[in-house]
Design a protein around this motif. Structure first.
Motif, PDB file in Angstrom:
ATOM      1  N   ARG A 153      72.537  16.207  14.276  1.00 18.75           N
ATOM      2  CA  ARG A 153      71.245  16.875  14.327  1.00 18.75           C
ATOM      3  C   ARG A 153      70.652  16.987  12.924  1.00 18.75           C
ATOM      4  N   ALA A 154      69.308  16.983  12.846  1.00 18.28           N
ATOM      5  CA  ALA A 154      68.640  16.998  11.541  1.00 18.28           C
ATOM      6  C   ALA A 154      68.915  18.289  10.780  1.00 18.28           C
ATOM      7  N   ASP A 155      68.747  19.445  11.427  1.00 21.78           N
ATOM      8  CA  ASP A 155      69.037  20.736  10.811  1.00 21.78           C
ATOM      9  C   ASP A 155      68.297  20.909   9.487  1.00 21.78           C
ATOM     10  N   CYS A 156      66.997  20.529   9.463  1.00 22.72           N
ATOM     11  CA  CYS A 156      66.175  20.723   8.274  1.00 22.72           C
ATOM     12  C   CYS A 156      64.718  20.778   8.708  1.00 22.72           C
ATOM     13  N   SER A 157      63.850  21.159   7.778  1.00 27.92           N
ATOM     14  CA  SER A 157      62.431  21.328   8.095  1.00 27.92           C
ATOM     15  C   SER A 157      61.589  20.113   7.783  1.00 27.92           C
ATOM     16  N   ALA A 158      62.163  19.048   7.224  1.00 28.06           N
ATOM     17  CA  ALA A 158      61.385  17.846   6.940  1.00 28.06           C
ATOM     18  C   ALA A 158      60.819  17.290   8.239  1.00 28.06           C
ATOM     19  N   PRO A 159      59.488  17.066   8.344  1.00 29.82           N
ATOM     20  CA  PRO A 159      58.889  16.669   9.626  1.00 29.82           C
ATOM     21  C   PRO A 159      59.497  15.412  10.228  1.00 29.82           C
ATOM     22  N   ALA A 160      59.695  14.363   9.410  1.00 20.67           N
ATOM     23  CA  ALA A 160      60.215  13.108   9.961  1.00 20.67           C
ATOM     24  C   ALA A 160      61.606  13.294  10.550  1.00 20.67           C
ATOM     25  N   ALA A 161      62.460  14.045   9.862  1.00 17.79           N
ATOM     26  CA  ALA A 161      63.819  14.271  10.360  1.00 17.79           C
ATOM     27  C   ALA A 161      63.824  15.217  11.552  1.00 17.79           C
ATOM     28  N   ALA A 162      63.009  16.262  11.501  1.00 20.50           N
ATOM     29  CA  ALA A 162      62.990  17.232  12.596  1.00 20.50           C
ATOM     30  C   ALA A 162      62.483  16.604  13.886  1.00 20.50           C
ATOM     31  N   ASN A 163      61.479  15.729  13.783  1.00 17.39           N
ATOM     32  CA  ASN A 163      60.957  15.073  14.985  1.00 17.39           C
ATOM     33  C   ASN A 163      61.965  14.099  15.581  1.00 17.39           C
ATOM     34  N   ALA A 164      62.818  13.506  14.745  1.00 20.39           N
ATOM     35  CA  ALA A 164      63.819  12.569  15.254  1.00 20.39           C
ATOM     36  C   ALA A 164      64.918  13.282  16.030  1.00 20.39           C
ATOM     37  N   GLY A 165      65.154  14.548  15.720  1.00 24.94           N
ATOM     38  CA  GLY A 165      66.200  15.291  16.415  1.00 24.94           C
ATOM     39  C   GLY A 165      67.573  14.928  15.887  1.00 24.94           C
ATOM     40  N   ALA A 166      68.212  13.941  16.502  1.00 22.73           N
ATOM     41  CA  ALA A 166      69.539  13.485  16.072  1.00 22.73           C
ATOM     42  C   ALA A 166      69.462  12.014  15.707  1.00 22.73           C
ATOM     43  N   ALA A 167      70.230  11.606  14.720  1.00 20.80           N
ATOM     44  CA  ALA A 167      70.249  10.210  14.278  1.00 20.80           C
ATOM     45  C   ALA A 167      71.634   9.860  13.777  1.00 20.80           C
ATOM     46  N   ARG A 168      71.898   8.544  13.670  1.00 20.46           N
ATOM     47  CA  ARG A 168      73.190   8.089  13.170  1.00 20.46           C
ATOM     48  C   ARG A 168      73.314   8.360  11.687  1.00 20.46           C
ATOM     49  N   THR A 169      74.525   8.570  11.246  1.00 13.50           N
ATOM     50  CA  THR A 169      74.790   8.797   9.830  1.00 13.50           C
ATOM     51  C   THR A 169      75.774   7.760   9.324  1.00 13.50           C
ATOM     52  N   GLY A 170      75.690   7.479   8.047  1.00 14.80           N
ATOM     53  CA  GLY A 170      76.590   6.519   7.433  1.00 14.80           C
ATOM     54  C   GLY A 170      76.995   7.009   6.066  1.00 14.80           C
ATOM     55  N   GLU A 171      76.364   6.465   5.022  1.00 17.72           N
ATOM     56  CA  GLU A 171      76.629   6.905   3.668  1.00 17.72           C
ATOM     57  C   GLU A 171      75.990   8.272   3.442  1.00 17.72           C
ATOM     58  N   LEU A 172      76.720   9.173   2.802  1.00 20.49           N
ATOM     59  CA  LEU A 172      76.262  10.544   2.588  1.00 20.49           C
ATOM     60  C   LEU A 172      75.931  10.771   1.121  1.00 20.49           C
ATOM     61  N   MET A 173      75.111  11.821   0.871  1.00 24.35           N
ATOM     62  CA  MET A 173      74.653  12.124  -0.483  1.00 24.35           C
ATOM     63  C   MET A 173      74.677  13.625  -0.715  1.00 24.35           C
ATOM     64  N   THR A 174      74.696  13.975  -1.990  1.00 21.84           N
ATOM     65  CA  THR A 174      74.657  15.378  -2.384  1.00 21.84           C
ATOM     66  C   THR A 174      73.334  15.649  -3.084  1.00 21.84           C
ATOM     67  N   PRO A 175      72.528  16.591  -2.599  1.00 23.09           N
ATOM     68  CA  PRO A 175      71.190  16.790  -3.169  1.00 23.09           C
ATOM     69  C   PRO A 175      71.235  17.467  -4.533  1.00 23.09           C
ATOM     70  N   GLY A 176      70.226  17.136  -5.356  1.00 22.26           N
ATOM     71  CA  GLY A 176      70.039  17.804  -6.632  1.00 22.26           C
ATOM     72  C   GLY A 176      69.116  18.995  -6.482  1.00 22.26           C
ATOM     73  N   ASP A 177      68.578  19.465  -7.623  1.00 22.95           N
ATOM     74  CA  ASP A 177      67.689  20.627  -7.612  1.00 22.95           C
ATOM     75  C   ASP A 177      66.395  20.296  -6.880  1.00 22.95           C
TER      76      ASP A 177
END
Length: 388
Positions: free
Chosen positions: A141-165
């Motif tokens: 699940r997206a679990d964030c407020s970004a419109p593109a991700a929130a509208n997608a609902g759930a999506a596949r994941t692969g390579e992961l990242m750690t956000p900066g400031d």
């Protein structure tokens, strides 16, 4: 022997040497291209590739939504396309670009989407964000407020990242994220996601990948898909090729090896005249050969191959009886026999093609069925009392 025979032999010999030389030149050319020319896997995430790892499907979806997709295969073409319109820049990792050039190119676009994020691009464009690990590829699940991700609902994941400031993370997996996005002062945004798990032709239909792709890439009416080229590097900043990294003695050694191969071929490949046909000392009768092969099959307990030989001979006779060609497939021969006899096609195919014996008793029974089937066809083709 006629005069033409030695001439033909010489021509064949000459053609053989020509083929050998051409083959060696081709090998040398291919090897040289790998060593000195560099190599890029263009099909991966390429917007014009229809392969499993290409992204032509998402390009077609964007065009169906009214977006104009411009494929730029060098930096100058990308800069011209970005200068002509308010556009979204989609790009793979570009290690040949310096940090300043990468920033300047991103500043020309309204939105930037990194579809193959690497540590340097994340650090430069997403406030010191870094690469993380890998997920198991399941939908999250997206679990964030970004419109593109929130509208997608759930999506596949692969390579992961750690956000900066001041970078928002979406699709969380064990404290890391499959999508990062950050707003820019000019109202645009920079987004990073693993394109191989979301955008490729093989993964796009899964879960909410298509909705996520359209939401991230389709933010403007124009999409500039930049495919980096090694020629985009500034003079002196291009990464070294394999040829640059090899010692200077490699090229002379390769040439010497090719010359030695040619010399060995000339030395050991000479023939002192035409080939001589030797008469066999013994002529073996056909029935003895057949019996010998039968004993081999029997000792090996290979009933399947023995039945294949019987079927091959039976089909050859049936082909002649039915007026078929020698190249008629076995299944078509079986269908023709079934049609001629008015029999069940599956039964006839089992006799002529499919049935597999496992014991000698099965082999004898299958041979009897072959014999009876062939007798029935012969009787149907040549009714009693008629002659040919």
């Amino acid at each position: 022997m006629s005069v033409a025979a030695p001439a033909r032999s010489r021509r064949r010999s000459a053609l053989g040497w020509v083929a050998l030389v051409v083959g060696l030149l081709v090998v040398a050319f291919v090897g040289g291209s790998f060593v000195y020319g560099g190599y890029s896997q263009r099909a991966v995430l390429d917007p014009e590739s229809a392969g499993p790892d290409g992204t032509r499907a998402v390009v077609r979806l964007l065009e169906q939504q009214g977006a104009r997709v411009v494929v730029a295969r060098d930096r100058e073409a990308a800069e011209r396309a970005l200068a002509a319109d308010d556009a979204t820049l989609v790009m793979r990792d570009a290690p040949m670009l310096s940090d300043d050039t990468l920033t300047a190119l991103a500043d020309r676009a309204r939105h930037v989407v990194l579809v193959e994020p690497r540590s340097r691009a994340l650090s430069v464009l997403l406030n010191e964000s870094t690469l993380g690990g890998f997920s198991d590829g399941s939908a999250v699940r997206a679990d964030c407020s970004a419109p593109a991700a929130a509208n997608a609902g759930a999506a596949r994941t692969g390579e992961l990242m750690t956000p900066g400031d001041e970078v928002t993370g979406c699709f969380p997996v064990d404290g890391e994220f499959a999508l990062l996005t950050a707003d820019r002062p000019d109202g645009g945004s920079v987004t990073a996601l693993d394109g191989l798990s979301v955008l490729t032709n093989s993964t796009l239909p899964a879960d909410g990948d298509a909705a996520l792709a359209l939401g991230v890439l389709g933010q403007t009416a124009t999409v500039v898909w930049y495919v980096p080229s090694p020629a985009d590097a500034a003079p002196g900043s291009a990464p070294p090729t394999l040829g640059d990294l090899t010692p200077p003695w490699v090229t002379p050694a390769l040439l010497l090896l090719i010359a030695a191969t040619l010399a060995a071929a000339l030395w050991r490949g000479r023939r002192f005249g035409p080939l001589v046909v030797e008469r066999l000392p013994v002529t073996v009768r056909a029935n003895e050969t057949t019996e010998g092969r039968a004993r081999l099959y029997a000792s090996a307990r290979d009933a399947g191959h023995a039945l294949d030989e019987l079927r091959r001979a039976s089909r050859a006779r049936l082909v002649r009886l039915l007026g078929l060609t020698d190249r008629t497939p076995a299944t078509e021969v079986a269908d023709a026999v079934a049609e001629r006899l008015g029999a069940d096609r599956s039964v006839v195919r089992g006799i002529l093609v499919d049935d597999t014996p496992t014991t000698d008793r099965d082999l004898v029974a299958a041979a009897d069925r072959l014999r009876d089937l062939e007798a029935s066809v012969r009787a149907a083709v040549r009714p009693e009392g008629t002659t040919r």
